[in-house]
Design an enzyme around this catalytic site. Structure first.
Site, PDB file in Angstrom:
ATOM      1  N   GLY A   1       0.852  -0.822  -0.342  1.00 31.42           N
ATOM      2  CA  GLY A   1       0.131   0.141   0.089  1.00 31.42           C
ATOM      3  C   GLY A   1       0.791   1.246  -0.092  1.00 31.42           C
TER       4      GLY A   1
ATOM      5  CB  THR B   1      12.881  -2.458   8.248  1.00 27.31           C
ATOM      6  OG1 THR B   1      11.864  -2.026   7.643  1.00 27.31           O
ATOM      7  CG2 THR B   1      12.956  -4.630   8.074  1.00 27.31           C
TER       8      THR B   1
ATOM      9  CG  HIS C   1       4.919   2.502  14.307  1.00 28.79           C
ATOM     10  ND1 HIS C   1       3.379   1.889  13.163  1.00 28.79           N
ATOM     11  CD2 HIS C   1       4.999   3.089  13.543  1.00 28.79           C
ATOM     12  CE1 HIS C   1       2.817   2.901  12.233  1.00 28.79           C
ATOM     13  NE2 HIS C   1       4.096   3.650  12.061  1.00 28.79           N
TER      14      HIS C   1
ATOM     15  NE  ARG D   1       4.772  -2.945  17.117  1.00 29.64           N
ATOM     16  CZ  ARG D   1       5.995  -2.143  17.180  1.00 29.64           C
ATOM     17  NH1 ARG D   1       5.460  -1.870  15.985  1.00 29.64           N
ATOM     18  NH2 ARG D   1       7.242  -1.829  17.547  1.00 29.64           N
TER      19      ARG D   1
END
Length: 173
Positions: free
Chosen positions: A12, A38, A53, A57
């Protein structure tokens, strides 16, 4: 949606919802969740982005930061009963370029490794080939490396999804 296969690629654009969709796919498996990040934090904005992020999570994920040795890390954490989300392949390609790695070889190794892994694997990547041709050589090489990697991974995985505006489209599987 749920994963029907063992391996998947989720593509996406930027802010398309691909990472959130991939995390939901992983959570729906009910398996022990591992996240391979990464990205590298080269500046304050990227450090903040990575922090958000991680907060989003939550503690139910085991995070592994690996900017270059993705195949090695996948092999090291591979176990039945686990799902591994790799976010993202395009940042990995960027890191390989910055390190002067042989990108075609590294990408072929990653694609070939998938059939030997026991964990369920979900790759996330930015589809960068839908726009105009970049104006500089490095950007064109990046786009080309990413496009070739996506083709290799798409051929090797069981399922491929494309996410736009938060809406997933199943392309394979």
């Amino acid at each position: 949606m749920i994963l029907s296969g063992k391996t998947a690629l989720v593509l996406g654009g930027a802010r398309s919802g691909k990472s959130a969709f991939s995390e939901r796919l992983a959570e729906a498996t009910g398996l022990e969740r591992h996240y391979i990040a990464t990205g590298r934090a080269y500046d304050d904005e990227m450090r903040e982005r990575i922090g958000r992020h991680q907060e989003d999570r939550g503690a139910s994920w085991v995070t592994h930061e690996e900017p270059v040795e993705l195949s090695h890390t996948l092999g090291a954490i591979d176990r039945p009963g686990r799902v591994v989300l790799v976010d993202c392949l395009t940042l990995w390609v960027t890191n390989l370029m910055m390190e002067g790695e042989d990108i075609p070889i590294r990408c072929a190794e990653l694609a070939a490794e998938l059939s030997s892994l026991d964990a369920r694997i979900i790759f996330v990547s930015n589809e960068v080939g839908l726009g105009i041709v970049p104006e500089n050589r490095m950007a064109r090489e990046f786009r080309d490396h990413a496009g070739r990697l996506h083709q290799q991974i798409a051929a090797a995985v069981d399922e491929v999804f494309f996410v736009a505006a938060g809406l997933p489209l199943r392309m394979k599987g």
